[in-house]
Design a protein around this motif. Structure first.
Motif, PDB file in Angstrom:
ATOM      1  N   ILE A  46       3.810  33.868   9.876  1.00 56.52           N
ATOM      2  CA  ILE A  46       2.437  33.324   9.239  1.00 56.52           C
ATOM      3  C   ILE A  46       2.002  34.443   8.363  1.00 56.52           C
ATOM      4  O   ILE A  46       2.102  35.686   8.749  1.00 56.52           O
ATOM      5  CB  ILE A  46       1.470  33.062  10.547  1.00 56.52           C
ATOM      6  CG1 ILE A  46       1.801  32.238  11.452  1.00 56.52           C
ATOM      7  CG2 ILE A  46       0.043  32.539   9.827  1.00 56.52           C
ATOM      8  CD1 ILE A  46       2.074  30.754  10.983  1.00 56.52           C
ATOM      9  N   TYR A  47       1.876  34.011   7.172  1.00 59.98           N
ATOM     10  CA  TYR A  47       1.099  34.999   6.181  1.00 59.98           C
ATOM     11  C   TYR A  47      -0.229  34.626   5.839  1.00 59.98           C
ATOM     12  O   TYR A  47      -0.550  33.550   5.720  1.00 59.98           O
ATOM     13  CB  TYR A  47       2.152  35.167   5.050  1.00 59.98           C
ATOM     14  CG  TYR A  47       3.601  35.593   5.411  1.00 59.98           C
ATOM     15  CD1 TYR A  47       3.865  36.949   5.435  1.00 59.98           C
ATOM     16  CD2 TYR A  47       4.688  34.680   5.340  1.00 59.98           C
ATOM     17  CE1 TYR A  47       5.353  37.352   5.420  1.00 59.98           C
ATOM     18  CE2 TYR A  47       5.862  34.929   5.745  1.00 59.98           C
ATOM     19  CZ  TYR A  47       6.075  36.277   5.588  1.00 59.98           C
ATOM     20  OH  TYR A  47       7.589  36.811   5.957  1.00 59.98           O
ATOM     21  N   THR A  48      -0.958  35.695   5.472  1.00 55.33           N
ATOM     22  CA  THR A  48      -2.431  35.487   4.964  1.00 55.33           C
ATOM     23  C   THR A  48      -2.468  35.935   3.527  1.00 55.33           C
ATOM     24  O   THR A  48      -1.589  36.972   3.372  1.00 55.33           O
ATOM     25  CB  THR A  48      -3.394  36.064   5.795  1.00 55.33           C
ATOM     26  OG1 THR A  48      -3.238  37.517   5.942  1.00 55.33           O
ATOM     27  CG2 THR A  48      -3.373  35.367   7.390  1.00 55.33           C
ATOM     28  N   ALA A  49      -3.413  35.821   2.856  1.00 54.93           N
ATOM     29  CA  ALA A  49      -3.591  36.533   1.626  1.00 54.93           C
ATOM     30  C   ALA A  49      -3.658  37.771   1.768  1.00 54.93           C
ATOM     31  O   ALA A  49      -3.180  38.673   0.847  1.00 54.93           O
ATOM     32  CB  ALA A  49      -4.854  35.978   0.830  1.00 54.93           C
ATOM     33  N   MET A  50      -4.324  38.320   2.926  1.00 48.24           N
ATOM     34  CA  MET A  50      -4.370  39.923   2.977  1.00 48.24           C
ATOM     35  C   MET A  50      -2.917  40.442   3.066  1.00 48.24           C
ATOM     36  O   MET A  50      -2.490  41.473   2.519  1.00 48.24           O
ATOM     37  CB  MET A  50      -5.206  40.168   4.067  1.00 48.24           C
ATOM     38  CG  MET A  50      -5.685  41.638   4.053  1.00 48.24           C
ATOM     39  SD  MET A  50      -6.818  41.824   5.511  1.00 48.24           S
ATOM     40  CE  MET A  50      -8.343  41.302   4.946  1.00 48.24           C
ATOM     41  N   ASP A  51      -1.898  39.664   3.837  1.00 42.79           N
ATOM     42  CA  ASP A  51      -0.809  40.457   4.179  1.00 42.79           C
ATOM     43  C   ASP A  51       0.297  40.326   2.959  1.00 42.79           C
ATOM     44  O   ASP A  51       0.777  41.201   2.718  1.00 42.79           O
ATOM     45  CB  ASP A  51      -0.006  39.269   5.154  1.00 42.79           C
ATOM     46  CG  ASP A  51      -0.530  39.003   6.295  1.00 42.79           C
ATOM     47  OD1 ASP A  51      -1.116  40.153   6.912  1.00 42.79           O
ATOM     48  OD2 ASP A  51      -0.448  37.866   7.038  1.00 42.79           O
ATOM     49  N   LEU A  52      -0.286  39.382   1.838  1.00 46.70           N
ATOM     50  CA  LEU A  52       0.373  39.452   0.708  1.00 46.70           C
ATOM     51  C   LEU A  52      -0.228  39.933  -0.471  1.00 46.70           C
ATOM     52  O   LEU A  52       0.453  40.219  -1.570  1.00 46.70           O
ATOM     53  CB  LEU A  52       0.877  37.962   0.292  1.00 46.70           C
ATOM     54  CG  LEU A  52       1.496  37.008   1.309  1.00 46.70           C
ATOM     55  CD1 LEU A  52       1.857  35.788   0.741  1.00 46.70           C
ATOM     56  CD2 LEU A  52       2.941  37.681   1.892  1.00 46.70           C
ATOM     57  N   GLY A  53      -1.308  40.706  -0.329  1.00 49.08           N
ATOM     58  CA  GLY A  53      -2.179  41.315  -1.115  1.00 49.08           C
ATOM     59  C   GLY A  53      -2.652  40.672  -2.262  1.00 49.08           C
ATOM     60  O   GLY A  53      -2.696  41.144  -3.520  1.00 49.08           O
ATOM     61  N   VAL A  54      -2.893  39.223  -2.098  1.00 51.59           N
ATOM     62  CA  VAL A  54      -3.659  38.630  -2.784  1.00 51.59           C
ATOM     63  C   VAL A  54      -5.112  38.171  -2.580  1.00 51.59           C
ATOM     64  O   VAL A  54      -5.568  37.083  -3.218  1.00 51.59           O
ATOM     65  CB  VAL A  54      -2.564  37.427  -3.243  1.00 51.59           C
ATOM     66  CG1 VAL A  54      -1.473  37.619  -3.758  1.00 51.59           C
ATOM     67  CG2 VAL A  54      -2.491  36.556  -2.036  1.00 51.59           C
ATOM     68  N   THR A  55      -5.537  38.880  -1.987  1.00 50.91           N
ATOM     69  CA  THR A  55      -7.038  38.364  -1.775  1.00 50.91           C
ATOM     70  C   THR A  55      -7.773  38.434  -2.786  1.00 50.91           C
ATOM     71  O   THR A  55      -7.770  39.387  -3.650  1.00 50.91           O
ATOM     72  CB  THR A  55      -7.886  39.135  -0.435  1.00 50.91           C
ATOM     73  OG1 THR A  55      -7.579  40.674  -0.860  1.00 50.91           O
ATOM     74  CG2 THR A  55      -7.293  39.069   0.945  1.00 50.91           C
ATOM     75  N   GLY A  56      -8.583  37.538  -2.959  1.00 46.79           N
ATOM     76  CA  GLY A  56      -9.546  37.301  -4.285  1.00 46.79           C
ATOM     77  C   GLY A  56      -8.834  37.278  -5.648  1.00 46.79           C
ATOM     78  O   GLY A  56      -9.443  37.156  -6.615  1.00 46.79           O
ATOM     79  N   LYS A  57      -7.332  36.896  -5.540  1.00 46.20           N
ATOM     80  CA  LYS A  57      -6.869  36.683  -6.670  1.00 46.20           C
ATOM     81  C   LYS A  57      -6.821  35.214  -7.003  1.00 46.20           C
ATOM     82  O   LYS A  57      -7.238  34.346  -6.241  1.00 46.20           O
ATOM     83  CB  LYS A  57      -5.398  36.878  -6.614  1.00 46.20           C
ATOM     84  CG  LYS A  57      -4.888  38.406  -6.205  1.00 46.20           C
ATOM     85  CD  LYS A  57      -5.087  39.414  -7.404  1.00 46.20           C
ATOM     86  CE  LYS A  57      -4.839  40.757  -7.063  1.00 46.20           C
ATOM     87  NZ  LYS A  57      -5.729  41.509  -6.637  1.00 46.20           N
ATOM     88  N   GLU A  58      -6.657  34.902  -8.388  1.00 49.09           N
ATOM     89  CA  GLU A  58      -6.693  33.505  -8.899  1.00 49.09           C
ATOM     90  C   GLU A  58      -5.493  32.672  -8.347  1.00 49.09           C
ATOM     91  O   GLU A  58      -4.384  33.124  -7.617  1.00 49.09           O
ATOM     92  CB  GLU A  58      -6.462  33.254 -10.322  1.00 49.09           C
ATOM     93  CG  GLU A  58      -5.326  33.702 -10.896  1.00 49.09           C
ATOM     94  CD  GLU A  58      -5.339  35.305 -11.429  1.00 49.09           C
ATOM     95  OE1 GLU A  58      -4.254  35.800 -12.120  1.00 49.09           O
ATOM     96  OE2 GLU A  58      -6.174  35.904 -10.903  1.00 49.09           O
ATOM     97  N   ASP A  59      -5.750  31.234  -7.936  1.00 51.27           N
ATOM     98  CA  ASP A  59      -4.819  30.262  -7.158  1.00 51.27           C
ATOM     99  C   ASP A  59      -3.468  30.495  -7.668  1.00 51.27           C
ATOM    100  O   ASP A  59      -2.389  30.688  -6.832  1.00 51.27           O
ATOM    101  CB  ASP A  59      -5.334  29.015  -7.211  1.00 51.27           C
ATOM    102  CG  ASP A  59      -6.677  28.960  -6.447  1.00 51.27           C
ATOM    103  OD1 ASP A  59      -6.963  29.871  -5.719  1.00 51.27           O
ATOM    104  OD2 ASP A  59      -7.543  28.056  -6.661  1.00 51.27           O
ATOM    105  N   THR A  60      -3.237  30.382  -8.795  1.00 50.25           N
ATOM    106  CA  THR A  60      -1.907  30.538  -9.335  1.00 50.25           C
ATOM    107  C   THR A  60      -1.053  31.915  -9.029  1.00 50.25           C
ATOM    108  O   THR A  60       0.243  31.673  -8.518  1.00 50.25           O
ATOM    109  CB  THR A  60      -1.699  30.492 -10.706  1.00 50.25           C
ATOM    110  OG1 THR A  60      -2.784  29.629 -11.409  1.00 50.25           O
ATOM    111  CG2 THR A  60      -0.423  29.936 -11.413  1.00 50.25           C
ATOM    112  N   ARG A  61      -1.586  32.913  -8.654  1.00 51.02           N
ATOM    113  CA  ARG A  61      -0.895  34.090  -8.248  1.00 51.02           C
ATOM    114  C   ARG A  61      -0.552  33.972  -6.730  1.00 51.02           C
ATOM    115  O   ARG A  61       0.338  34.424  -6.621  1.00 51.02           O
ATOM    116  CB  ARG A  61      -1.929  35.355  -8.584  1.00 51.02           C
ATOM    117  CG  ARG A  61      -1.762  35.851 -10.200  1.00 51.02           C
ATOM    118  CD  ARG A  61      -1.523  37.235 -10.315  1.00 51.02           C
ATOM    119  NE  ARG A  61      -1.267  38.106  -9.265  1.00 51.02           N
ATOM    120  CZ  ARG A  61      -1.671  39.226  -9.044  1.00 51.02           C
ATOM    121  NH1 ARG A  61      -2.733  39.632  -9.864  1.00 51.02           N
ATOM    122  NH2 ARG A  61      -1.236  40.159  -8.393  1.00 51.02           N
TER     123      ARG A  61
END
Length: 163
Positions: A46-61
């Protein structure tokens, strides 16, 4: 040009048996891993935005990142669905499916997610790009996005199952 289903849907590539891919799931920022992760079983990644370093990034990213990890995406963000459908990588990349949980006062997200998961045999998700929407009342809609021929096949199977 766009690849045919044979080229890019893993189902069509005749994967050797026994090589069952591990479940990989991405929860978008509004969803708690603790609350819902267990529904996928203990072996799931299970991955979260934080795990992948994409918190607060635009949806496409965010979607691109989840794709790199070969994840099925779970979201409660309606905009996310459109970004997913219209993602620039659609031409040529394989997408692993998306579950959209509509806002509901009568069903918990866990109930909604269980409903969505009952819609997809897990082996199936990995093989096709399915969009599953679970509405507030607990009903769901299942669309196959990968290729027109996959969608046709899927509809035929469903029609057959209803008889």
């Amino acid at each position: 040009g766009e690849g045919s289903a044979e080229q890019c849907c893993p189902a069509k590539q005749g994967r050797e048996l026994g090589a069952m891919p591990k479940k990989r799931v991405f929860f978008d920022e509004c969803l708690g891993r603790e609350e819902l992760g267990a529904l996928f079983g203990s072996k799931a990644h299970i991955y979260t935005a934080m795990d992948l370093g994409v918190t607060g990034k635009e949806d496409t990213r965010v979607i691109t990142k989840a794709l790199e990890k070969k994840c099925l995406i779970v979201t409660v963000n309606k905009d996310f669905v459109d970004f997913y459908k219209d993602h620039p990588l659609r031409k040529g990349s394989f997408f692993y499916g998306l579950i959209f949980l509509g806002a509901s006062k009568i069903r918990s997200r866990a109930e909604q997610l269980k409903k969505a998961l009952s819609e997809i045999a897990w082996a199936d998700t990995r093989d096709h790009d399915d969009l599953i929407t679970v509405y507030a009342d607990g009903t769901s809609r299942h669309e196959r996005l990968c290729h027109p021929e996959c969608a046709e096949e899927f509809e035929k199977e469903r029609q057959g199952a209803r008889r």
